[in-house]
Design a protein around this motif. Structure first.
Motif, PDB file in Angstrom:
ATOM      1  N   TRP A   1      -5.353  -1.547  26.923  1.00 59.62           N
ATOM      2  CA  TRP A   1      -4.810  -0.184  26.879  1.00 59.62           C
ATOM      3  C   TRP A   1      -5.805   0.741  26.209  1.00 59.62           C
ATOM      4  CZ3 TRP A   1      -2.287   1.603  21.965  1.00 59.62           C
ATOM      5  CH2 TRP A   1      -1.897   2.948  22.028  1.00 59.62           C
ATOM      6  N   TYR A   2      -6.100   1.879  26.856  1.00 60.73           N
ATOM      7  CA  TYR A   2      -6.994   2.888  26.292  1.00 60.73           C
ATOM      8  C   TYR A   2      -6.215   3.688  25.250  1.00 60.73           C
ATOM      9  CZ  TYR A   2     -10.064   6.968  26.021  1.00 60.73           C
ATOM     10  OH  TYR A   2     -10.874   7.981  25.582  1.00 60.73           O
ATOM     11  N   SER A   3      -6.369   3.306  23.972  1.00 57.80           N
ATOM     12  CA  SER A   3      -5.502   3.832  22.914  1.00 57.80           C
ATOM     13  C   SER A   3      -5.741   5.286  22.511  1.00 57.80           C
ATOM     14  CB  SER A   3      -5.592   2.944  21.673  1.00 57.80           C
ATOM     15  OG  SER A   3      -6.908   2.921  21.143  1.00 57.80           O
ATOM     16  N   PRO A   4      -6.921   5.900  22.752  1.00 55.08           N
ATOM     17  CA  PRO A   4      -7.022   7.332  22.452  1.00 55.08           C
ATOM     18  C   PRO A   4      -6.123   8.193  23.341  1.00 55.08           C
ATOM     19  CG  PRO A   4      -9.193   6.338  22.447  1.00 55.08           C
ATOM     20  CD  PRO A   4      -8.252   5.313  23.007  1.00 55.08           C
TER      21      PRO A   4
ATOM     22  N   VAL B   1     -13.858  -2.209  27.321  1.00 54.70           N
ATOM     23  CA  VAL B   1     -13.150  -3.014  28.308  1.00 54.70           C
ATOM     24  C   VAL B   1     -12.836  -4.363  27.668  1.00 54.70           C
ATOM     25  CG1 VAL B   1     -14.207  -1.868  30.277  1.00 54.70           C
ATOM     26  CG2 VAL B   1     -15.313  -3.885  29.279  1.00 54.70           C
ATOM     27  N   PRO B   2     -11.862  -5.112  28.201  1.00 50.49           N
ATOM     28  CA  PRO B   2     -11.546  -6.415  27.622  1.00 50.49           C
ATOM     29  C   PRO B   2     -12.754  -7.350  27.665  1.00 50.49           C
ATOM     30  CG  PRO B   2      -9.790  -5.706  29.091  1.00 50.49           C
ATOM     31  CD  PRO B   2     -10.936  -4.761  29.299  1.00 50.49           C
ATOM     32  N   PRO B   3     -12.927  -8.195  26.656  1.00 49.01           N
ATOM     33  CA  PRO B   3     -14.015  -9.190  26.696  1.00 49.01           C
ATOM     34  C   PRO B   3     -13.851 -10.103  27.904  1.00 49.01           C
ATOM     35  CG  PRO B   3     -13.042  -9.065  24.499  1.00 49.01           C
ATOM     36  CD  PRO B   3     -12.141  -8.285  25.415  1.00 49.01           C
ATOM     37  N   LEU B   4     -14.955 -10.548  28.463  1.00 44.46           N
ATOM     38  CA  LEU B   4     -14.897 -11.409  29.643  1.00 44.46           C
ATOM     39  C   LEU B   4     -14.181 -12.724  29.344  1.00 44.46           C
ATOM     40  CD1 LEU B   4     -18.485 -10.845  31.077  1.00 44.46           C
ATOM     41  CD2 LEU B   4     -16.328  -9.881  31.905  1.00 44.46           C
ATOM     42  N   GLU B   5     -14.251 -13.164  28.087  1.00 47.68           N
ATOM     43  CA  GLU B   5     -13.567 -14.398  27.706  1.00 47.68           C
ATOM     44  C   GLU B   5     -12.045 -14.231  27.721  1.00 47.68           C
ATOM     45  OE1 GLU B   5     -15.954 -12.922  26.055  1.00 47.68           O
ATOM     46  OE2 GLU B   5     -17.653 -14.310  26.227  1.00 47.68           O
ATOM     47  N   GLN B   6     -11.584 -12.975  27.737  1.00 49.08           N
ATOM     48  CA  GLN B   6     -10.150 -12.686  27.759  1.00 49.08           C
ATOM     49  C   GLN B   6      -9.783 -11.921  29.030  1.00 49.08           C
ATOM     50  OE1 GLN B   6      -8.474 -11.412  23.855  1.00 49.08           O
ATOM     51  NE2 GLN B   6     -10.582 -11.552  23.115  1.00 49.08           N
ATOM     52  N   ALA B   7     -10.362 -12.349  30.137  1.00 51.96           N
ATOM     53  CA  ALA B   7     -10.181 -11.652  31.408  1.00 51.96           C
ATOM     54  C   ALA B   7      -8.785 -11.805  31.994  1.00 51.96           C
ATOM     55  CB  ALA B   7     -11.218 -12.128  32.423  1.00 51.96           C
ATOM     56  N   LEU B   8      -7.961 -12.642  31.397  1.00 51.18           N
ATOM     57  CA  LEU B   8      -6.575 -12.767  31.847  1.00 51.18           C
ATOM     58  C   LEU B   8      -5.657 -11.842  31.059  1.00 51.18           C
ATOM     59  CD1 LEU B   8      -6.342 -16.635  32.386  1.00 51.18           C
ATOM     60  CD2 LEU B   8      -6.754 -14.841  34.080  1.00 51.18           C
ATOM     61  N   SER B   9      -6.233 -11.037  30.168  1.00 50.58           N
ATOM     62  CA  SER B   9      -5.489 -10.015  29.432  1.00 50.58           C
ATOM     63  C   SER B   9      -5.867  -8.638  29.943  1.00 50.58           C
ATOM     64  CB  SER B   9      -5.795 -10.098  27.930  1.00 50.58           C
ATOM     65  OG  SER B   9      -5.375 -11.328  27.386  1.00 50.58           O
ATOM     66  N   ALA B  10      -4.949  -7.703  29.805  1.00 52.05           N
ATOM     67  CA  ALA B  10      -5.216  -6.306  30.148  1.00 52.05           C
ATOM     68  C   ALA B  10      -5.570  -5.539  28.875  1.00 52.05           C
ATOM     69  CB  ALA B  10      -3.996  -5.691  30.819  1.00 52.05           C
TER      70      ALA B  10
ATOM     71  N   MET C   1      -4.256  -5.908  25.105  1.00 52.87           N
ATOM     72  CA  MET C   1      -4.999  -5.629  23.888  1.00 52.87           C
ATOM     73  C   MET C   1      -5.253  -4.134  23.774  1.00 52.87           C
ATOM     74  SD  MET C   1      -8.848  -6.909  24.922  1.00 52.87           S
ATOM     75  CE  MET C   1      -8.222  -8.501  25.474  1.00 52.87           C
ATOM     76  N   THR C   2      -5.539  -3.684  22.571  1.00 53.93           N
ATOM     77  CA  THR C   2      -5.808  -2.274  22.333  1.00 53.93           C
ATOM     78  C   THR C   2      -7.303  -2.021  22.406  1.00 53.93           C
ATOM     79  OG1 THR C   2      -3.850  -2.013  20.935  1.00 53.93           O
ATOM     80  CG2 THR C   2      -5.604  -0.386  20.669  1.00 53.93           C
ATOM     81  N   LEU C   3      -7.689  -1.031  23.212  1.00 56.19           N
ATOM     82  CA  LEU C   3      -9.090  -0.672  23.396  1.00 56.19           C
ATOM     83  C   LEU C   3      -9.347   0.732  22.874  1.00 56.19           C
ATOM     84  CD1 LEU C   3      -9.536  -1.888  27.084  1.00 56.19           C
ATOM     85  CD2 LEU C   3     -10.122  -3.157  25.001  1.00 56.19           C
ATOM     86  N   GLY C   4     -10.583   0.981  22.488  1.00 51.79           N
ATOM     87  CA  GLY C   4     -10.982   2.314  22.054  1.00 51.79           C
ATOM     88  C   GLY C   4     -12.257   2.721  22.756  1.00 51.79           C
ATOM     89  N   THR C   5     -13.209   3.208  21.993  1.00 54.22           N
ATOM     90  CA  THR C   5     -14.494   3.606  22.553  1.00 54.22           C
ATOM     91  C   THR C   5     -15.614   2.861  21.848  1.00 54.22           C
ATOM     92  OG1 THR C   5     -14.591   5.495  21.039  1.00 54.22           O
ATOM     93  CG2 THR C   5     -13.715   5.900  23.241  1.00 54.22           C
ATOM     94  N   ASN C   6     -16.709   2.680  22.557  1.00 50.61           N
ATOM     95  CA  ASN C   6     -17.900   2.062  21.997  1.00 50.61           C
ATOM     96  C   ASN C   6     -18.671   3.076  21.160  1.00 50.61           C
ATOM     97  OD1 ASN C   6     -17.656  -0.549  23.343  1.00 50.61           O
ATOM     98  ND2 ASN C   6     -18.039   0.596  25.241  1.00 50.61           N
ATOM     99  N   PRO C   7     -19.639   2.626  20.357  1.00 47.07           N
ATOM    100  CA  PRO C   7     -20.425   3.561  19.548  1.00 47.07           C
ATOM    101  C   PRO C   7     -21.091   4.671  20.350  1.00 47.07           C
ATOM    102  CG  PRO C   7     -20.791   1.325  18.780  1.00 47.07           C
ATOM    103  CD  PRO C   7     -19.974   1.213  20.045  1.00 47.07           C
ATOM    104  N   ASP C   8     -21.402   4.399  21.636  1.00 47.91           N
ATOM    105  CA  ASP C   8     -22.041   5.439  22.454  1.00 47.91           C
ATOM    106  C   ASP C   8     -21.020   6.361  23.109  1.00 47.91           C
ATOM    107  OD1 ASP C   8     -20.952   3.818  24.388  1.00 47.91           O
ATOM    108  OD2 ASP C   8     -22.825   3.463  25.475  1.00 47.91           O
TER     109      ASP C   8
END
Length: 240
Positions: free
Chosen positions: A131-134, A120-129, A108-115
């Motif tokens: 990618w830090y897209s920035p 990080v991947p949601p715990l419900e999708q812990a079988l997926s990796a 899955m594609t990841l970015g940054t949080n508001p802070d």
């Protein structure tokens, strides 16, 4: 501690990214693994043959966390030397395959949080990796970063990168991309770092080659904190 925006390919310079990046890995217990477990995990994930805790010199970094003072460059190792592949154009990664440890997982594609901290991947999708897209995409010149959980109560135990610490130099990692291409990487080194000595520059810093950094949790499990004490980092270079 106040987080700053994470650096990346289109963001602030890498050296300005230290606080946000270290915050992300300091919170792995709450995001990348351990705190997702209730009680003590039934099995301890494999640990790298090369343990970094005895040979990494650290100094206080942003927010008081340690960063590498004089790191070695994993990309100068012998694995794949003389067989380096030219960098590819930018494309979104879709899957990651690591034959030695039986990983064949979606990304899955990841970015940054508001802070400003890294998602990080949601715990419900812990079988997926994720990618830090920035940052660079796998295959582009620079260090592409892929993160994943080591275990999670949400998936009933071991997660996508539970066996990551068992990788060895010379092992292959293949990342498929949405342009139909595949980038094959050769593992240079696998190390375990205490969370407060996370090698921010080696993972998120610049690289004149197409590098890959795969990160999860490892080391001892702290029952009081509900998280692992270390991060396992795989350093790899594109060779095909």
């Amino acid at each position: 501690m106040t987080a700053t925006p994470a650096g990346g390919r289109h963001g602030r310079p890498w050296r300005a990214a230290g606080t946000a990046v270290v915050v992300m890995f300091a919170m792995v217990g709450a995001g990348l693994v351990g705190a997702s477990m209730r009680g003590t995990p039934t099995a301890r994930p494999p640990q790298p043959l090369s343990q970094a805790g005895t040979d990494v010199r650290t100094t206080s970094g942003p927010g008081g966390y340690g960063v590498d003072q004089e790191p070695t460059d994993p990309d100068t190792g012998s694995a794949g030397e003389g067989q380096l592949a030219a960098g590819l154009g930018r494309a979104t990664p879709t899957t990651i395959a690591i034959p030695r440890i039986g990983v064949d997982a979606p990304i899955m594609t990841l970015g940054t949080n508001p802070d400003g901290t890294v998602q990080v991947p949601p715990l419900e999708q812990a079988l997926s990796a994720g990618w830090y897209s920035p940052g660079p995409s796998p295959g582009e010149t620079g260090n592409a970063v892929i993160v994943g959980h080591v275990d999670s109560a949400k998936v009933g135990g071991p997660a996508v990168f539970f066996e990551l610490g068992a990788l060895q130099p010379g092992d292959a990692i293949t990342v498929s991309r949405d342009d139909g291409s595949q980038a094959t990487f050769t593992v240079d080194e696998v190390k375990s770092y205490p969370k407060k000595a996370f090698p921010t520059e080696l993972v998120y810093g610049p690289n004149d080659r197409a590098g890959l950094r795969v990160v999860t949790c490892g080391g001892q499990f702290d029952k009081n904190a509900g998280s692992y004490l270390d991060n396992v980092v795989v350093f790899a270079t594109m060779t095909g």
